[in-house]
Structures are given as C-alpha cells and as structure tokens.
Design a protein around this motif. Sequence first.
Motif, PDB file in Angstrom:
ATOM      1  N   UNK A 290      62.414   7.714 -27.140  1.00  6.80           N
ATOM      2  CA  UNK A 290      61.654   8.609 -26.275  1.00  6.80           C
ATOM      3  C   UNK A 290      62.282   8.707 -24.891  1.00  6.80           C
ATOM      4  N   UNK A 291      62.805   7.591 -24.388  1.00  9.11           N
ATOM      5  CA  UNK A 291      63.494   7.641 -23.097  1.00  9.11           C
ATOM      6  C   UNK A 291      64.793   8.436 -23.204  1.00  9.11           C
ATOM      7  N   UNK A 292      65.470   8.329 -24.334  1.00 10.17           N
ATOM      8  CA  UNK A 292      66.683   9.117 -24.553  1.00 10.17           C
ATOM      9  C   UNK A 292      66.351  10.608 -24.520  1.00 10.17           C
ATOM     10  N   UNK A 293      65.248  10.992 -25.148  1.00  7.46           N
ATOM     11  CA  UNK A 293      64.839  12.396 -25.151  1.00  7.46           C
ATOM     12  C   UNK A 293      64.525  12.873 -23.734  1.00  7.46           C
ATOM     13  N   UNK A 294      63.770  12.072 -22.975  1.00  2.00           N
ATOM     14  CA  UNK A 294      63.436  12.445 -21.601  1.00  2.00           C
ATOM     15  C   UNK A 294      64.694  12.564 -20.740  1.00  2.00           C
ATOM     16  N   UNK A 295      65.616  11.618 -20.906  1.00  2.00           N
ATOM     17  CA  UNK A 295      66.845  11.631 -20.106  1.00  2.00           C
ATOM     18  C   UNK A 295      67.714  12.834 -20.456  1.00  2.00           C
ATOM     19  N   UNK A 296      67.812  13.171 -21.728  1.00  2.00           N
ATOM     20  CA  UNK A 296      68.622  14.315 -22.140  1.00  2.00           C
ATOM     21  C   UNK A 296      68.046  15.619 -21.594  1.00  2.00           C
ATOM     22  N   UNK A 297      66.723  15.728 -21.576  1.00  2.00           N
ATOM     23  CA  UNK A 297      66.083  16.932 -21.054  1.00  2.00           C
ATOM     24  C   UNK A 297      66.253  17.037 -19.541  1.00  2.00           C
ATOM     25  N   UNK A 298      66.072  15.919 -18.838  1.00  2.00           N
ATOM     26  CA  UNK A 298      66.248  15.953 -17.378  1.00  2.00           C
ATOM     27  C   UNK A 298      67.709  16.261 -17.037  1.00  2.00           C
ATOM     28  N   UNK A 299      68.621  15.735 -17.827  1.00  4.76           N
ATOM     29  CA  UNK A 299      70.045  15.988 -17.599  1.00  4.76           C
ATOM     30  C   UNK A 299      70.388  17.458 -17.810  1.00  4.76           C
ATOM     31  N   UNK A 300      69.781  18.098 -18.816  1.00  3.48           N
ATOM     32  CA  UNK A 300      70.005  19.523 -19.039  1.00  3.48           C
ATOM     33  C   UNK A 300      69.567  20.320 -17.821  1.00  3.48           C
ATOM     34  N   UNK A 301      68.419  19.950 -17.281  1.00  6.92           N
ATOM     35  CA  UNK A 301      67.865  20.701 -16.160  1.00  6.92           C
ATOM     36  C   UNK A 301      68.620  20.423 -14.865  1.00  6.92           C
TER      37      UNK A 301
ATOM     38  N   UNK B  12      76.827  30.430 -19.922  1.00  7.53           N
ATOM     39  CA  UNK B  12      76.375  30.978 -18.634  1.00  7.53           C
ATOM     40  C   UNK B  12      75.856  29.870 -17.733  1.00  7.53           C
ATOM     41  N   UNK B  13      75.146  28.919 -18.333  1.00  4.74           N
ATOM     42  CA  UNK B  13      74.597  27.807 -17.555  1.00  4.74           C
ATOM     43  C   UNK B  13      75.715  26.945 -16.976  1.00  4.74           C
ATOM     44  N   UNK B  14      76.743  26.696 -17.763  1.00  2.10           N
ATOM     45  CA  UNK B  14      77.888  25.921 -17.282  1.00  2.10           C
ATOM     46  C   UNK B  14      78.593  26.641 -16.144  1.00  2.10           C
ATOM     47  N   UNK B  15      78.707  27.964 -16.262  1.00  2.00           N
ATOM     48  CA  UNK B  15      79.327  28.754 -15.198  1.00  2.00           C
ATOM     49  C   UNK B  15      78.506  28.671 -13.911  1.00  2.00           C
ATOM     50  N   UNK B  16      77.187  28.706 -14.049  1.00  5.10           N
ATOM     51  CA  UNK B  16      76.304  28.589 -12.883  1.00  5.10           C
ATOM     52  C   UNK B  16      76.475  27.228 -12.229  1.00  5.10           C
ATOM     53  N   UNK B  17      76.583  26.184 -13.061  1.00  5.99           N
ATOM     54  CA  UNK B  17      76.763  24.836 -12.519  1.00  5.99           C
ATOM     55  C   UNK B  17      78.078  24.715 -11.759  1.00  5.99           C
ATOM     56  N   UNK B  18      79.142  25.288 -12.309  1.00  5.61           N
ATOM     57  CA  UNK B  18      80.460  25.156 -11.686  1.00  5.61           C
ATOM     58  C   UNK B  18      80.563  25.961 -10.398  1.00  5.61           C
TER      59      UNK B  18
ATOM     60  N   UNK C 232      79.857  37.761 -11.818  1.00  6.23           N
ATOM     61  CA  UNK C 232      80.311  38.160 -13.149  1.00  6.23           C
ATOM     62  C   UNK C 232      79.189  38.768 -13.986  1.00  6.23           C
ATOM     63  N   UNK C 233      78.025  38.911 -13.385  1.00  5.19           N
ATOM     64  CA  UNK C 233      76.914  39.563 -14.080  1.00  5.19           C
ATOM     65  C   UNK C 233      75.929  38.626 -14.742  1.00  5.19           C
ATOM     66  N   UNK C 234      76.049  37.322 -14.531  1.00  2.00           N
ATOM     67  CA  UNK C 234      75.119  36.365 -15.124  1.00  2.00           C
ATOM     68  C   UNK C 234      73.808  36.391 -14.336  1.00  2.00           C
ATOM     69  N   UNK C 235      72.694  36.527 -15.053  1.00  2.00           N
ATOM     70  CA  UNK C 235      71.375  36.521 -14.411  1.00  2.00           C
ATOM     71  C   UNK C 235      70.992  35.061 -14.139  1.00  2.00           C
ATOM     72  N   UNK C 236      71.251  34.612 -12.936  1.00  3.36           N
ATOM     73  CA  UNK C 236      71.060  33.204 -12.585  1.00  3.36           C
ATOM     74  C   UNK C 236      69.599  32.803 -12.677  1.00  3.36           C
ATOM     75  N   UNK C 237      68.699  33.627 -12.124  1.00  3.64           N
ATOM     76  CA  UNK C 237      67.274  33.290 -12.139  1.00  3.64           C
ATOM     77  C   UNK C 237      66.756  33.173 -13.562  1.00  3.64           C
ATOM     78  N   UNK C 238      67.076  34.155 -14.406  1.00  4.25           N
ATOM     79  CA  UNK C 238      66.551  34.152 -15.772  1.00  4.25           C
ATOM     80  C   UNK C 238      67.085  32.962 -16.568  1.00  4.25           C
ATOM     81  N   UNK C 239      68.362  32.625 -16.371  1.00  6.07           N
ATOM     82  CA  UNK C 239      68.948  31.500 -17.095  1.00  6.07           C
ATOM     83  C   UNK C 239      68.284  30.185 -16.690  1.00  6.07           C
TER      84      UNK C 239
END
Length: 340
Positions: free
Chosen positions: A47-58, A195-201, A209-216
């Motif tokens: 369960x902690x692994x799941x929480x950590x993976x989700x927080x890491x995605x965000x 698109x998310x990786x591009x936003x992070x970088x 480049x046309x990526x909708x940052x808010x929607x992503x």
Amino acid sequence: MDSYTVTRGSKSAKIAAILGLIVIVILITAPWWAGRADMRLLGELFLYLALASLWNLMAGYAGLVSVGQQAYVGFGGYMLFALTIFGGVNPVFAIALAGLLGAAIAVPVAALIFRLRGAYFAIGTWVMAEVFRLSFAQVGALGGGSGTSLPVGIVRSMADGRSAREALSYWLALGVATLVVAAVYLFLRSRKGLALTAIRDNELAAGSLGIDIFRTKFLVYIVTCAMTAMVGALIFLQKLRISPDAAFSVNDWTAFVIFIVVIGGIGTIEGPIIGTLIFFALRETLADLGTIYLMVLGLVAIVIMLKAPKGIWGLIKDRMNLQIFPLGYRVETPDENKGA
C-alpha cells in the motif's frame, strides 16, 4: 546506417520483467507459506508502494508537489465506511466506488488549487486536507472526532473465516500495488505520458509545441487522487477502524511517502520501489528506538539528497546503465545489436 535501430526495450528490462513476474507469482502464494504478521507487513508495504508511485507521478512528472494527499487517503477510507455501513455495499466493491468518488471530489478541489503555483500550491493542498479532516470530524454518524469501527457483520461478509479474510486483504493490497505501478508505466509510455515528460523537462517549450499543460496536469491530478482514494479505502479496510486524526495524518500518508520517493529517486518508476524497501527496512530495524528512529530517517534523507540528488536509483542507473522500466526511445549501435 541500416544497422542502427531505435527501440524502447533493453536486455536488462526483459530480464527484470521475467524476474518481476516470478516475484509476483511467489507473492501471490504468500498466504500458504507466510505467517500472519508477515502478510500484514507485506500488505502494508504494497500500500505504501502504491501511494509513493502515485505521489511520484504527480510530483515527479507533473510537477504538482502536494503535501496534502492524506486528504484522499482519508476520504477513501471514510467513503468505504459510509458505503458499507449505510449503503450495504460489499467492501470490495466499495473500494472501487471510493475511487470514483475520489475522482469526483478532486474535480472542484483541482479547480480551486490549480489557481496556485509553486509553494502556494503545496500549502493549498495541505489546507484542503485540513478542511477534509475538520469536515469529517463533524459527521456524527461516522463517529465524529473519535471515529468508528467497521461492524462485525460487514467484516465477516468479505469471506468465511479469519484466515480467508486476511488472505483476501493481502491479495487486494498486492493487486492494487501491481495495478498502480502498471498503470503509471503504461500511462508514461502513452502520448499523454510523453506530453507529461515534456512538461516536466521544459514547461515553456512544451506549451510552445501545442501541449495543453493545464489539461494534462488536471488529468494526472484527478487520476492520482482517484487511485489514492482506492488505496485509502483498502488501508482502512485492513485497519477496521477510522478516525479523522488517523485518516488525515500528514505524517503517515504524506511525509513518509515523500521520504520514500526522495530517497528512491523522484521522477522514476523504479525509485518508489527501492525507496519503499529501504523505508520498511529502516522502520523494522529502528522503530523501537522512538524519536531516534525519526531522526535517523531525516539524516538518511539529508545524506542522500546531498550525495545522490537523483536518489538511489539515479545513482545505480548512472553507474550501471540499467533500464528496468524503459519509457523513452534510444538508439542501439551495431555492437549493441550483436550483443542483444
């Protein structure tokens, strides 16, 4: 030039996939070879692994550094209790419904806190978590400030016998952790993930480049909160009791999760896995030392941030050139093709 190939896979990733499947099969059989305490510990680890993976995605990919994810852990737990006690819903189905309700409540919350940036966003998420805690503390039907326990009849409806119920809880925890890691991996390999990786970088370049940052970012936040609510529901299904202080604990459901991601390697799928294993190893070894245990955790985090800013996985990846969860494309040279 024909000998050069573009690929996402690697030999290490294929080996890791095979070993991962073997480990999952072994873990599935744990109710037949592990003790009751071992299964409870493994379930908590999943369960902690799941929480950590989700927080890491965000935070690691979308750049949404939240210190208030305990809001959705607690919300999911309370929805489980409400659905099972007042709605007569089977606890297993209530976990999925808690996720849907978590997504629904995350929409207006996101509309509000997405107006904030940087540190203000982080503070805003913590404030919303406190609003959730104070709100549920006023619900007398669910025990108010002192909380409530899950009725015996509902617990028994899960399965016949204590051993069967513990095995079911364990399998649910393993299933949720596997689902979360797989979902994060597949999402990051999709167009939205690219698109998310591009936003992070580089957020500015991604927008040009046309990526909708808010929607992503909005999509990532809603999905993350929904799955966090599911994990929260499962956490309190295992605990069989809930209270506002336990459900919305910033220490248990956010601080420790951030520690796991930071020491493992933020912005990687492997980081939360390694971080979770290290966290539980430290906890099981040092938990009897009281406050010294928390001091050691802080010291470990400081040392790793200074010596390995990319986390332990980042250090391993740079030195050994390992790739367990391949996300990006890479060019293989003729020599590498021959070795493969």
